[in-house]
Design an enzyme around this catalytic site. Structure first.
Site, short mmCIF file in Angstrom:
data_model
loop_
_atom_site.label_atom_id
_atom_site.label_comp_id
_atom_site.label_asym_id
_atom_site.label_seq_id
_atom_site.Cartn_x
_atom_site.Cartn_y
_atom_site.Cartn_z
N LYS A 93 -28.76 -2.97 -42.43
CA LYS A 93 -30.28 -2.11 -42.42
C LYS A 93 -31.08 -3.25 -41.57
CE LYS A 93 -28.60 1.52 -45.32
NZ LYS A 93 -28.53 1.70 -46.65
N TYR A 114 -32.99 0.49 -53.19
CA TYR A 114 -33.44 2.13 -53.75
C TYR A 114 -34.25 2.85 -54.51
CZ TYR A 114 -29.28 0.83 -50.47
OH TYR A 114 -28.43 -0.22 -49.65
N TYR A 129 -23.30 3.52 -37.33
CA TYR A 129 -24.25 3.11 -38.03
C TYR A 129 -22.65 2.95 -38.87
CZ TYR A 129 -25.15 4.14 -43.11
OH TYR A 129 -25.72 4.04 -44.42
N SER A 181 -25.17 -1.90 -46.75
CA SER A 181 -26.99 -1.49 -45.58
C SER A 181 -27.63 -3.12 -45.69
CB SER A 181 -27.61 -1.22 -47.52
OG SER A 181 -26.94 -0.25 -47.31
N VAL A 187 -23.63 -2.56 -50.80
CA VAL A 187 -22.71 -1.32 -51.66
C VAL A 187 -21.24 -2.34 -50.75
CG1 VAL A 187 -23.45 0.26 -51.66
CG2 VAL A 187 -21.32 0.62 -49.89
#
Ligand code: GLN
Length: 303
Positions: free
Chosen positions: A66, A239, A188, A63, A257
């Site tokens: 991103k 998150y 993605y 992530s 992760v």
């Protein structure tokens, strides 16, 4: 500030927690990674680099990618980007579907999976060859031409990516993504599969410390946009643990992760840490601890 000594002290201090948590196994290729690894690298805006342990071992950035996707989209679309994706913390897991349904297909922010899938769709719509272009941008940021996708990880995630597929389907149903679901998902997953070392990540995120004009591979961001991008990292980078990271560390940052975490101290330094064992929220146990100790020992943070 003797950052080298501080990194070494931090490593000693976190050893009691070295077996806490476990690496991500919902992506089968990541389950194979040796969980007992640790690396850390800090680079200052004046170019001093401090590295400790496995700072040169590449890992799956997941992530963290991103942030790169958001930087490209902001550079191309500006504020109109926020029509397709929000910028409020979600308070839910990175792969949650619940909010997306209630909020009719507009993801809360670009750093949960739904939001980043929208970024992937946007890049596909805007660019002739999004996969090559994304790599070109990341390589320019970190100054390494060998940074690349790991197809084994990307395909492994595609095979078991049931939740992300559900998210993409819901986005498509609500008209938030324009392109073919399969194409968007695969792009993605590829962006998530990029492998970098702590040294390369620290170098790449130096660009987000706002110490110099931002222009990489033709993508420009104003100082004001970099400020806003850091604000989204601060509020949404972890998150449902964004508040906890902000409370413990006091810097904008982003986790993945694969066990990596990056943090940015505007105008001063960027720091990357990696250790694959994750807590229940999907954030690296040792990574969180190391960054908490860094800002505690140095008494430096944005607050
Ligand atoms: N590729 C991962 C996923 O979609 C990224 C999640 C993460 O790093 N938090 O589940």
């Amino acid at each position: 500030m003797d950052y080298q000594k501080i990194l070494e002290d931090i490593y000693e201090e976190i050893q009691p927690f070295a077996k806490d948590g476990k690496q991500a196994d919902y992506i089968p290729a990541l389950a194979k990674v040796n969980p007992d690894q640790f690396g850390m690298c800090l680079e200052t805006v004046s170019g001093e680099v401090y590295a400790h342990m496995q700072a040169d071992t590449r890992f799956s950035i997941q992530s963290i990618t991103k942030v790169f996707a958001l930087a490209m989209c902001l550079s191309m679309k500006g504020e109109t980007l926020w029509k397709r994706v929000g910028k409020e913390p979600s308070g839910t897991a990175f792969n949650s579907l619940v909010q997306l349904e209630v909020e009719k297909g507009i993801p809360r922010n670009p750093f949960i999976n739904a939001g980043a899938i929208v970024l992937a769709d946007l890049l596909i719509s805007e660019l002739e060859d999004p996969e090559a272009e994304f790599l070109r941008f990341v390589r320019a940021l970190c100054g390494s031409e060998t940074v690349d996708y790991n197809m084994e990880v990307a395909l492994s995630e595609r095979e078991k990516g049931y939740l992300n597929a559900a998210i993409a389907n819901m986005l498509k149903y609500h008209g938030t993504i324009e392109n073919d679901i399969e194409q968007v998902l695969m792009f993605y997953f590829k962006m998530c599969s990029v492998e970098m070392s702590c040294r390369e990540l620290a170098k790449a995120f130096l660009a987000f410390t706002n110490h110099a004009p931002f222009e990489y591979a033709g993508y420009k961001l104003s100082k004001s946009r970099i400020k806003r991008l850091n604000a989204v990292m601060q509020t949404c980078g972890f998150y449902d643990e964004a508040g906890e990271f902000s409370y413990l560390v006091g810097l904008p940052g982003k986790s993945g992760v694969g066990g990596g975490i990056i943090a940015v101290y505007p105008h001063r330094y960027s720091v990357a840490v990696w250790s694959p064992r994750l807590n229940s929220k999907g954030n690296s146990v040792l990574g969180m601890k190391a960054l908490e100790l860094l800002t505690t020992y140095t008494e430096e943070s944005i607050f």
